[in-house]
Design an enzyme around this catalytic site. Structure first.
Site, PDB file in Angstrom:
ATOM      1  N   SER A   1      53.141   8.649  94.420  1.00 26.00           N
ATOM      2  CA  SER A   1      52.287   7.931  95.373  1.00 26.00           C
ATOM      3  C   SER A   1      50.851   8.416  95.290  1.00 26.00           C
ATOM      4  O   SER A   1      50.594   9.582  94.987  1.00 26.00           O
ATOM      5  CB  SER A   1      52.823   8.173  96.797  1.00 26.00           C
ATOM      6  OG  SER A   1      51.917   7.687  97.755  1.00 26.00           O
TER       7      SER A   1
ATOM      8  N   TYR B   1      55.716  14.194 103.932  1.00 30.85           N
ATOM      9  CA  TYR B   1      56.095  13.146 102.969  1.00 30.85           C
ATOM     10  C   TYR B   1      55.241  13.273 101.714  1.00 30.85           C
ATOM     11  O   TYR B   1      55.766  13.380 100.607  1.00 30.85           O
ATOM     12  CB  TYR B   1      55.929  11.743 103.577  1.00 30.85           C
ATOM     13  CG  TYR B   1      55.815  10.689 102.518  1.00 30.85           C
ATOM     14  CD1 TYR B   1      54.570  10.161 102.165  1.00 30.85           C
ATOM     15  CD2 TYR B   1      56.930  10.269 101.797  1.00 30.85           C
ATOM     16  CE1 TYR B   1      54.453   9.235 101.153  1.00 30.85           C
ATOM     17  CE2 TYR B   1      56.820   9.345 100.786  1.00 30.85           C
ATOM     18  CZ  TYR B   1      55.573   8.829 100.459  1.00 30.85           C
ATOM     19  OH  TYR B   1      55.453   7.931  99.444  1.00 30.85           O
TER      20      TYR B   1
ATOM     21  N   LYS C   1      56.075  14.516  97.542  1.00 30.60           N
ATOM     22  CA  LYS C   1      55.686  13.832  96.298  1.00 30.60           C
ATOM     23  C   LYS C   1      54.980  14.815  95.364  1.00 30.60           C
ATOM     24  O   LYS C   1      55.218  14.852  94.166  1.00 30.60           O
ATOM     25  CB  LYS C   1      54.780  12.627  96.589  1.00 30.60           C
ATOM     26  CG  LYS C   1      55.473  11.463  97.262  1.00 30.60           C
ATOM     27  CD  LYS C   1      56.611  10.910  96.401  1.00 30.60           C
ATOM     28  CE  LYS C   1      57.333   9.777  97.089  1.00 30.60           C
ATOM     29  NZ  LYS C   1      58.549   9.332  96.350  1.00 30.60           N
TER      30      LYS C   1
END
Ligand code: WQD
Length: 343
Positions: A125, A150, A154
């Site tokens: 992302s 989150y 990644k």
């Protein structure tokens, strides 16, 4: 050739399964259905004429994952979508995110090594860039401290993959998505957030269909052309096609190093109000929204420099903003079995 798609009943996963099957790949999906529905397999079959195999279990379970890979040791590649992805929720429940997103990744990489499965495409992302100093943002931009657990999962995942490809025969491609929106032209699959949507476009379409009272626009005091935050929205079908290009590249041994990283964006930034205006134009409706305070953790503006992906992958996003929001609106109406006509 058989490809595993983890999280293949999810939003981006299901669109990618469609494009893989259109390309002639045989697809096996593993999904724990924690944020999607098995009926998506019926829709994929309707669209492509081929029904993918679905195995339902949690990739956090090491034994089940190892057993799966033993039974499918003829896999030619893996596209790994399965992960929790709600930024706000990750702040509230960090351990849930670290456990789920990292344990599943390690289990898969271990099983790949055990079974000599060579190719791994990772769903990354643009959050790894944080608020870039320089725009548009290229793959060379520095990784900034994640703004949420989150985003951190990644970043850590990319590091785990980087270390693993150094000492195994695994080849990996990390695809850094910008903001995926829209739906397949059939309106049989699309974005289906469970509960109140976190993301902008599903909130817009659920407001227009009458499920939500009013859209809140988070902030109008950013240093952008109209004060609202800017993102690089990309059609989910363009994004799905990039995954097929990545798998083709790997199975045809075109990679130039064991880990390759690509930004998947259009290179165009649109503000929240731009998206609302595009939606009102394609739907003929007036959207009910109000400007409220900024949302904690949001960055101000980001859009991709897609040159490396365009040149090296030979892939380019070609659907524009109106097509994106139009496809999302068609999906929302089809899914709810309602058509909303302009006054
Ligand atoms: C877009 C813009 C909001 C909702 C996140 C993740 C990213 C990826 C996509 C998983 C922002 C504004 C939103 C609303 C609003 N997810 N907004 N009202 O935050 O850019 O990216 O989702 O991979 O990793 O970080 O997407 O759609 O939530 O927000 O004004 O009700 O819309 O402030 O400017 P975001 P988003």
């Amino acid at each position: 050739m058989k490809i595993l798609v983890t999280g293949g009943t999810g939003f981006i996963g299901s669109h990618t399964v469609v494009e893989l099957q259109n390309r002639g790949y045989q697809v096996v999906i593993v999904d724990n259905l924690s944020n999607s529905d098995a009926k998506i397999v019926d829709s994929i079959e309707k669209i492509t004429g081929t029904r993918p195999t679905l195995e339902v279990f949690d990739l956090v379970d090491r034994e089940k994952t190892a057993d799966f890979f033993k039974r499918h040791n003829d896999l030619k590649g893996i596209i790994h979508f399965a992960a929790f992805k709600a930024v706000g929720e990750s702040v509230q429940f960090p351990l849930k995110y670290y456990r789920n997103n990292l344990d599943s990744l390690v289990n898969i990489l271990e099983a790949m090594k055990e079974n000599n499965i060579p190719n791994f495409v990772f769903s990354s992302s643009c959050t790894v860039y944080g608020q870039p100093e320089e725009l548009p943002v290229s793959e060379k931009a520095p990784i900034q401290k994640a703004e949420s657990p989150y985003g951190n999962t990644k970043q850590i995942s990319e590091e785990i993959i980087t270390d693993t490809v150094k000492v195994t025969d695994i080849h990996a491609i990390a695809l850094r998505y910008f903001n995926p929106i829209g739906a397949h032209e059939s309106a049989l699959i699309g974005e289906l957030p469970i509960g109140v949507p976190n993301n902008l476009v599903p909130f817009i379409t659920q407001t227009a269909i009458g499920l939500r009272q009013q859209l809140s626009v988070f902030g109008e005091d950013y240093h952008t052309h109209d004060g609202t935050a800017v993102r690089d929205y990309i059609h989910v079908v363009d994004l799905a096609k990039a995954h097929v290009v990545a798998i083709d590249r790997m199975v045809n041994h075109k990679m130039k190093k064991p880990l390759e990283i690509f930004n998947l964006g259009t290179g165009i930034g649109y503000s929240v109000l731009d998206v609302i205006n595009a939606f009102e134009k394609v739907s003929g409706l007036k959207l009910n929204y109000k400007i409220v305070a900024r949302r904690e953790g949001d960055i101000e503006k980001v859009w991709a420099n897609p040159d490396f992906s365009n040149r090296e992958l030979g892939w380019k996003a070609d659907r524009n903003l109106e097509e994106m929001v139009d496809s999302a609106w068609k999906w929302e109406q089809a899914f709810r079995g309602k058509t909303i006509k302009p006054e």
